[in-house]
Design an enzyme around this catalytic site. Structure first.
Site, PDB file in Angstrom:
ATOM      1  CE  LYS A  23      -2.299   2.327  12.918  1.00  0.00           C
ATOM      2  NZ  LYS A  23      -2.043   1.451  13.954  1.00  0.00           N
ATOM      3  CG  HIS A  45      -1.685  -6.643  18.231  1.00  0.00           C
ATOM      4  ND1 HIS A  45      -0.306  -6.618  18.354  1.00  0.00           N
ATOM      5  CD2 HIS A  45      -1.954  -6.933  16.944  1.00  0.00           C
ATOM      6  CE1 HIS A  45       0.231  -6.907  17.182  1.00  0.00           C
ATOM      7  NE2 HIS A  45      -0.735  -7.095  16.314  1.00  0.00           N
ATOM      8  CE  LYS A  56      -6.608  -7.037   4.358  1.00  0.00           C
ATOM      9  NZ  LYS A  56      -6.032  -8.312   4.742  1.00  0.00           N
ATOM     10  CB  CYS A 115       3.962  -8.203  19.044  1.00  0.00           C
ATOM     11  SG  CYS A 115       2.871  -6.818  19.245  1.00  0.00           S
ATOM     12  CG  HIS A 148       4.135  -1.584   2.194  1.00  0.00           C
ATOM     13  ND1 HIS A 148       2.832  -1.984   2.064  1.00  0.00           N
ATOM     14  CD2 HIS A 148       4.545  -2.032   3.407  1.00  0.00           C
ATOM     15  CE1 HIS A 148       2.465  -2.656   3.142  1.00  0.00           C
ATOM     16  NE2 HIS A 148       3.492  -2.693   3.975  1.00  0.00           N
ATOM     17  CB  CYS A 154      -0.349  -5.982  23.153  1.00  0.00           C
ATOM     18  SG  CYS A 154       0.428  -5.447  21.615  1.00  0.00           S
ATOM     19  CG  HIS A 163      -0.373  -0.096   2.525  1.00  0.00           C
ATOM     20  ND1 HIS A 163       0.527   0.828   2.968  1.00  0.00           N
ATOM     21  CD2 HIS A 163      -0.517  -0.989   3.540  1.00  0.00           C
ATOM     22  CE1 HIS A 163       0.903   0.536   4.191  1.00  0.00           C
ATOM     23  NE2 HIS A 163       0.288  -0.583   4.562  1.00  0.00           N
ATOM     24  CB  CYS A 213       1.568  -9.694  22.216  1.00  0.00           C
ATOM     25  SG  CYS A 213       0.472  -9.176  20.872  1.00  0.00           S
TER      26      CYS A 213
END
Ligand code: MSP
Length: 639
Positions: free
Chosen positions: A295, A146, A298, A129, A21, A143, A18, A126
């Site tokens: 942010k 997450h 997805k 992670c 990257h 975490c 995306h 976690c």
């Protein structure tokens, strides 16, 4: 000759590529091309990170084996980069046997030296992670990434003795001020190192995870994905004995975003030190792209696909926007309207118009042959132009060295604007009217062409395709057309007498309507409730001149699916262009009353000057004209 070895992170194969990257990889490509025009030898590495829980999970969701899944997603990354004109030298995959071999060798070496030990550990783990968290790192017991409560697990594992290197790393970062840059990230690493550094768990028992590199000293474990992934930067060069490693490693610069500062700023230097490999030169850390201030994720459905943008605006415009908009090191927000605005003002207007008006003049006054500057005809304007080009070059160079890409582009655009003004002031069309000023005309046009040569050379790292097209139209044919900074710093390299091909439009203007039908736009307009829109003062609204108009005539605009050309009566007859062709047939519009913004600055759409904007209610590709509730005198003002 100095060497420049630039790396991107190797991207996880659990998600499609995306905007984020693409940004890092475009920056790497820009730097790589920049170093080339500086005359340096360069090497550019990118690739994919394919082991670990995340990939296993994503593969499972797709009903595929991890390797088949990794092949597929790695293929998407590999296919995307050429689409964005990214020219890397090597694409590494952590499933490559050569990489696996190096990881095992380094593990064995560090194990033999005593910096890896076996121990039982109980802690909060976690799964997202793929790592243990200390109490101190958790936020309200969760975490931080997450937001899940980690599971307490008890395991025997292998640990890397990072704590032993803590003071050494603090000293190193303090004494090498550009080791981690910009400074805010160096400070972040130092802040982290103020707390005791814990040893790193570098193994995962096979009972829990098989998709990884087996530890060379214990078959029951695979390697923690970061210990495997970071080594790509040396395995790609054939470490330890490869010629490439010997040649390139001293010039290594890593490029990452702030999300992976800790593995690169702490684990990696310590790993290098423990393995006896010299440290990298620089870790360059950039900020995060959000989308419309949110942010990118997805689940929010706002992930920006670089190929979609490339398809509409072209790779160069996409690259330009990324480099111009983000201040390296800080976060930035992507917004398609801002993109179109920049495209139209910087690319279509400033650069595109300069280029086409200049070439048109060479064709009109000199049959397309570059004229010779005539000594003795220069004025202060010409020396100011040369001085401005030197300044642009210097500012550009300094900014590129500092990774201040936005400033580097601003320096080029200052020069572009200077040439545009030079044309306005010297007014070649006036010189052309007077035979006795023919030599002045030659000098002016020569200087403009020379300015364009320098601009083409300077934009090359960011917009290689446009640079190439400009160079072709300035009759510079490759490979001689490759312009180093040294070539660009000499005024007068364009050869007079060269025949130039006909001009072309570098960046056709974009009608805002072009993107309004996209799903993303439709979602956005639906999501943004009235209360979320910025408030404007009453006076701002009062400045708008809204009028009732009657459509007198309507016809399609050739080569446009969306546009209709309307002749309207709004008190006086005017031509407007409206993006309504997909929803209205021209004949149905004649006699209809519409509402028009009458005092909007006239703009050209597909070559037709539009003197107003017809109001519509547009959502999800449907579009309804705004009209009045009964006949009104054409030209009636809306209040
Ligand atoms: N596999 C690890 C990296 C290992 S390197 C030895 C990883 N992969 S990742 O797919 O999650 O890529 C993270 C990187 O992608 C970031 O550091 C950054 O380069 C890029 N970006 C991903 N999302 C981004 C934004 N929203 N904004 C800017 N860049 C971001 O971490």
């Amino acid at each position: 000759m100095s060497v420049f070895y630039i790396t991107t992170p190797i991207y996880y194969v659990n998600a499609r590529p995306h905007l984020g990257h693409a940004y890092t990889t475009v920056v790497a490509d820009v730097l790589n091309r920049f170093r080339k025009i500086c005359g340096e030898e360069t090497y550019f590495l990118t690739g994919t990170d394919e082991h670990g829980d995340k990939v296993v999970q994503a593969a499972k969701d797709e009903g595929m084996s991890p390797l088949a899944y990794a092949d597929q997603i790695s293929g998407l990354f590999k296919a995307m980069w050429p689409e964005l004109d990214i020219e890397y030298d090597y694409f590494i995959r952590t499933t490559d046997p050569a990489h696996i071999k190096v990881v095992k060798e380094v593990l064995q070496q560090i194990y033999d030296s005593g910096d890896i030990y076996f121990s039982e550990y109980e802690g909060a783990y976690c799964f997202g992670c793929e790592r243990f968290y200390s109490e101190r790192e958790l936020v309200d017991g969760r975490c931080p990434d997450h937001k899940t409560i980690p599971e307490v697990i008890r395991e025997s594992n292998y640990f890397f003795r990072m704590s032993k290197y803590q003071q050494w790393l603090i000293d190193y970062v303090n004494t090498n001020s550009d080791f981690i840059r910009p400074e805010r990230y160096k400070n972040e690493v130092l802040a982290f190192l103020r707390e005791p550094l814990e040893d790193l768990c570098i193994s995962r028992p096979k009972s829990r995870l098989q998709w990884g590199i087996t530890l060379p000293f214990d078959d029951n474990y695979v390697t923690y994905v970061w210990f495997d992934a970071l080594l790509n930067y040396v395995s790609a060069l054939g470490y330890p004995d490869g010629e490439l490693f010997e040649k390139l490693w001293p010039g290594v610069s890593h490029l990452v975003a702030k999300d992976i500062l800790k593995p690169h700023g702490i684990y990696w230097p310590i790993m290098l030190r423990a393995a006896g490999i010299p440290l990298y030169q620089h870790l360059n850390v950039h900020g995060y792209w959000n989308v419309d201030e949110t942010k990118m994720s997805k689940s929010l459905g706002n992930v920006v696909d670089p190929l979609e943008l490339k398809g509409v605006y072209g790779a160069d415009a996409f690259r330009y926007f990324l480099m111009r908009e983000m201040v390296f090191g800080l976060d930035s927000s992507f917004n398609e309207e801002a993109f179109i605005q920049r495209y139209n003002s910087d690319l279509a207007n400033d650069l595109g118009n300069l280029f086409s008006r200049s070439l048109t003049m060479v064709h009109k006054y000199f049959k397309g042959v570059v004229p010779q500057a005539v000594p003795g005809t220069e004025s202060g304007l010409d020396s100011a132009l040369v001085a401005n080009s030197e300044k642009a070059l210097q500012d550009y160079h300094e900014a590129m060295e500092e990774y201040a890409f936005h400033k580097a582009l601003m320096a080029i655009w200052e020069f572009i604007n200077h040439i545009n003004k030079y044309i306005d002031v010297t007014a070649p069309w006036e010189l052309a009217k007077r035979k006795e000023l023919h030599e002045e005309l030659q000098t002016v046009l020569y200087n403009i062409i020379e300015g364009l040569r320098i601009i083409a050379g300077l934009i090359y790292p960011v917009m290689p395709r446009t640079a190439r097209i400009m160079q072709e139209h300035l009759a510079m044919s490759s490979p001689e057309s490759f312009q180093t900074l040294a070539d660009l710093s000499v005024w007068g390299k364009t050869a007079p007498g060269t025949q130039l091909p006909k001009t072309l439009t570098l960046f056709p203007r974009i009608e805002q309507t072009k993107v309004q039908s996209s799903d993303r736009e439709a979602n956005m307009s639906k999501q943004a409730s009235i209360s979320e829109k910025a408030e404007i003062p009453l006076e701002a609204f009062q400045k708008m001149d809204l009028r009732v108009a009657t459509v007198l005539d309507a016809e399609p605009v050739p080569r446009s699916k969306k546009l209709l050309k309307l002749k309207i009566d709004m008190g006086k007859n005017q031509t407007v262009v409206a993006g309504i062709a997909e929803n209205y047939d021209p004949e149905d519009l004649i006699g209809k009353q519409v509402v028009v913004v009458a005092n909007i600055k006239p703009t050209k759409l597909m070559g037709i000057l539009s003197h107003g904007m017809v109001l519509t209610a547009t959502n999800k590709g449907t579009c309804r004209l705004v009209t009045v509730d009964g006949p009104a005198e054409p030209g009636t003002r809306l209040t």
